[in-house]
Design a protein around this motif. Structure first.
Motif, PDB file in Angstrom:
ATOM      1  N   PHE A 160       0.835  -1.201   0.000  1.00 36.09           N
ATOM      2  CA  PHE A 160       0.000   0.000   0.000  1.00 36.09           C
ATOM      3  C   PHE A 160       0.867   1.247   0.000  1.00 36.09           C
ATOM      4  CE2 PHE A 160      -3.082  -3.052   1.739  1.00 36.09           C
ATOM      5  CZ  PHE A 160      -4.195  -2.742   0.963  1.00 36.09           C
ATOM      6  N   SER A 161       0.520   2.217  -0.848  1.00 36.25           N
ATOM      7  CA  SER A 161       1.203   3.503  -0.836  1.00 36.25           C
ATOM      8  C   SER A 161       0.642   4.349   0.298  1.00 36.25           C
ATOM      9  CB  SER A 161       0.988   4.218  -2.169  1.00 36.25           C
ATOM     10  OG  SER A 161      -0.364   4.641  -2.286  1.00 36.25           O
ATOM     11  N   ASN A 162       1.247   5.504   0.522  1.00 36.40           N
ATOM     12  CA  ASN A 162       0.782   6.403   1.583  1.00 36.40           C
ATOM     13  C   ASN A 162      -0.646   6.878   1.344  1.00 36.40           C
ATOM     14  OD1 ASN A 162       3.218   6.230   2.904  1.00 36.40           O
ATOM     15  ND2 ASN A 162       4.097   8.023   1.887  1.00 36.40           N
ATOM     16  N   ARG A 163      -1.058   6.887   0.089  1.00 36.81           N
ATOM     17  CA  ARG A 163      -2.424   7.324  -0.244  1.00 36.81           C
ATOM     18  C   ARG A 163      -3.411   6.162  -0.256  1.00 36.81           C
ATOM     19  NH1 ARG A 163      -1.886  10.619  -5.686  1.00 36.81           N
ATOM     20  NH2 ARG A 163      -0.565   8.844  -6.190  1.00 36.81           N
ATOM     21  N   GLY A 164      -2.945   4.991   0.156  1.00 37.66           N
ATOM     22  CA  GLY A 164      -3.825   3.827   0.192  1.00 37.66           C
ATOM     23  C   GLY A 164      -3.942   3.101  -1.124  1.00 37.66           C
ATOM     24  N   GLN A 165      -3.166   3.542  -2.111  1.00 37.32           N
ATOM     25  CA  GLN A 165      -3.188   2.910  -3.441  1.00 37.32           C
ATOM     26  C   GLN A 165      -2.445   1.571  -3.388  1.00 37.32           C
ATOM     27  OE1 GLN A 165      -0.846   5.143  -6.175  1.00 37.32           O
ATOM     28  NE2 GLN A 165      -1.377   3.913  -7.969  1.00 37.32           N
ATOM     29  N   LEU A 166      -3.015   0.549  -4.027  1.00 36.23           N
ATOM     30  CA  LEU A 166      -2.356  -0.753  -4.083  1.00 36.23           C
ATOM     31  C   LEU A 166      -1.327  -0.732  -5.200  1.00 36.23           C
ATOM     32  CD1 LEU A 166      -2.581  -3.451  -2.560  1.00 36.23           C
ATOM     33  CD2 LEU A 166      -4.114  -4.264  -4.358  1.00 36.23           C
ATOM     34  N   ILE A 167      -0.064  -1.011  -4.860  1.00 39.28           N
ATOM     35  CA  ILE A 167       1.016  -1.019  -5.850  1.00 39.28           C
ATOM     36  C   ILE A 167       1.788  -2.335  -5.731  1.00 39.28           C
ATOM     37  CG2 ILE A 167       1.279   1.494  -5.946  1.00 39.28           C
ATOM     38  CD1 ILE A 167       3.566   1.282  -3.993  1.00 39.28           C
ATOM     39  N   ALA A 168       2.570  -2.653  -6.769  1.00 39.96           N
ATOM     40  CA  ALA A 168       3.411  -3.856  -6.750  1.00 39.96           C
ATOM     41  C   ALA A 168       4.844  -3.439  -6.438  1.00 39.96           C
ATOM     42  CB  ALA A 168       3.342  -4.564  -8.096  1.00 39.96           C
ATOM     43  N   VAL A 169       5.539  -4.263  -5.653  1.00 40.76           N
ATOM     44  CA  VAL A 169       6.925  -3.979  -5.279  1.00 40.76           C
ATOM     45  C   VAL A 169       7.793  -5.183  -5.601  1.00 40.76           C
ATOM     46  CG1 VAL A 169       8.491  -3.264  -3.431  1.00 40.76           C
ATOM     47  CG2 VAL A 169       6.089  -2.579  -3.359  1.00 40.76           C
ATOM     48  N   LYS A 170       8.889  -4.935  -6.334  1.00 42.25           N
ATOM     49  CA  LYS A 170       9.886  -5.972  -6.587  1.00 42.25           C
ATOM     50  C   LYS A 170      11.137  -5.578  -5.823  1.00 42.25           C
ATOM     51  CE  LYS A 170      11.830  -8.878 -10.135  1.00 42.25           C
ATOM     52  NZ  LYS A 170      11.588  -9.395 -11.480  1.00 42.25           N
ATOM     53  N   GLN A 171      11.741  -6.519  -5.100  1.00 43.43           N
ATOM     54  CA  GLN A 171      12.892  -6.193  -4.264  1.00 43.43           C
ATOM     55  C   GLN A 171      14.124  -6.999  -4.646  1.00 43.43           C
ATOM     56  OE1 GLN A 171      11.057  -6.723  -0.302  1.00 43.43           O
ATOM     57  NE2 GLN A 171      11.179  -4.495  -0.094  1.00 43.43           N
TER      58      GLN A 171
END
Length: 237
Positions: free
Chosen positions: A9-20
């Motif tokens: 979740f981003s700070n604005r509550g948006q669902l995002i994908a994260v690759k690490q």
């Protein structure tokens, strides 16, 4: 090590994908330099806007772990769809192939080579829209992960040889043509449930493709001549 994208979740509550990706901490200066290069590439990828490619949002570095933030794609990969439902009928195959080509053409127009086209990196949204993921910075990701050597090629995320063009295996360079070869392999995968030469061991397939001897398999009977010709042309040495 490199992890597959996961939801965040981003700070604005948006669902995002994260690759690490975990950096090699033994050489902090080199790691910082590679991260700087990756940042530059992602900044370029952020400018790309197309219906059939995933959007890049940015990067961060925390305790030797690089995070790459991307648009979240609801749905599953083509590979997971094939695993659940089996090969696709030709009319559906044609719809998806058209969208894959639209996405690849846009990347190539913007001088970006995907480098890792395969069913796992083609996402299908519930609406029927295809999105390409994991493009452009695949090579930079492998550079960041200094613990991986060339001998680990087959073990790496980007090391599955069944979709790799001969020039990639022979290390004579990536290019637009190597992406087209991988498109052909992905179409074959969608049509049959498996990529070309999947009956072979990985190393055998690697040498077969790299040696450029013998023909690549054609689509089985039941597919139109147009579909067969398309795959044959894309899988031309």
């Amino acid at each position: 090590m490199c992890t597959f994208p996961h939801a965040h979740f981003s700070n604005r509550g948006q669902l995002i994908a994260v690759k690490q990706v975990s950096l090699d901490s033994s050489d902090p200066d080199a790691a910082k330099k590679e991260y700087s290069h990756l940042q530059g590439e992602v900044e370029l990828l952020k400018t790309l806007r197309h219906a059939n490619i995933v959007g890049f949002l940015g990067t961060s570095l925390f305790q030797h772990v690089v995070s790459i933030f991307m648009e979240y794609i609801p749905g599953g990969s083509i590979a997971s769809i094939l695993h659940r439902f089996g090969p696709l009928p030709e009319r559906v195959l044609a719809l998806y192939t058209h969208q894959i080509l639209e996405g690849v053409a846009y990347l190539h127009l913007n001088r970006v080579i995907h480098r890792d086209l395969k069913g796992n990196n083609v996402m299908l949204m519930p609406t029927g829209v295809i999105k390409l993921i994991d493009f452009g910075c695949a090579r930079r990701l492998s550079c960041l992960n200094h613990t991986a050597s060339s001998s680990d090629l087959l073990k790496s995320v980007h090391g599955t040889p069944y979709w790799m063009a001969p020039e990639v295996i022979n290390e004579t360079g990536y290019g637009r043509k190597s992406d087209i070869w991988s498109v052909g392999c992905t179409v074959f995968e969608m049509a049959t449930g498996r990529p070309p030469l999947a009956h072979m061991d990985k190393m055998v397939a690697l040498f077969y493709i790299g040696a450029q001897r013998g023909s690549m398999p054609s689509l089985p009977n039941g597919f139109s001549d147009h579909a067969k010709d398309f795959v044959n042309i894309t899988l031309t040495w």
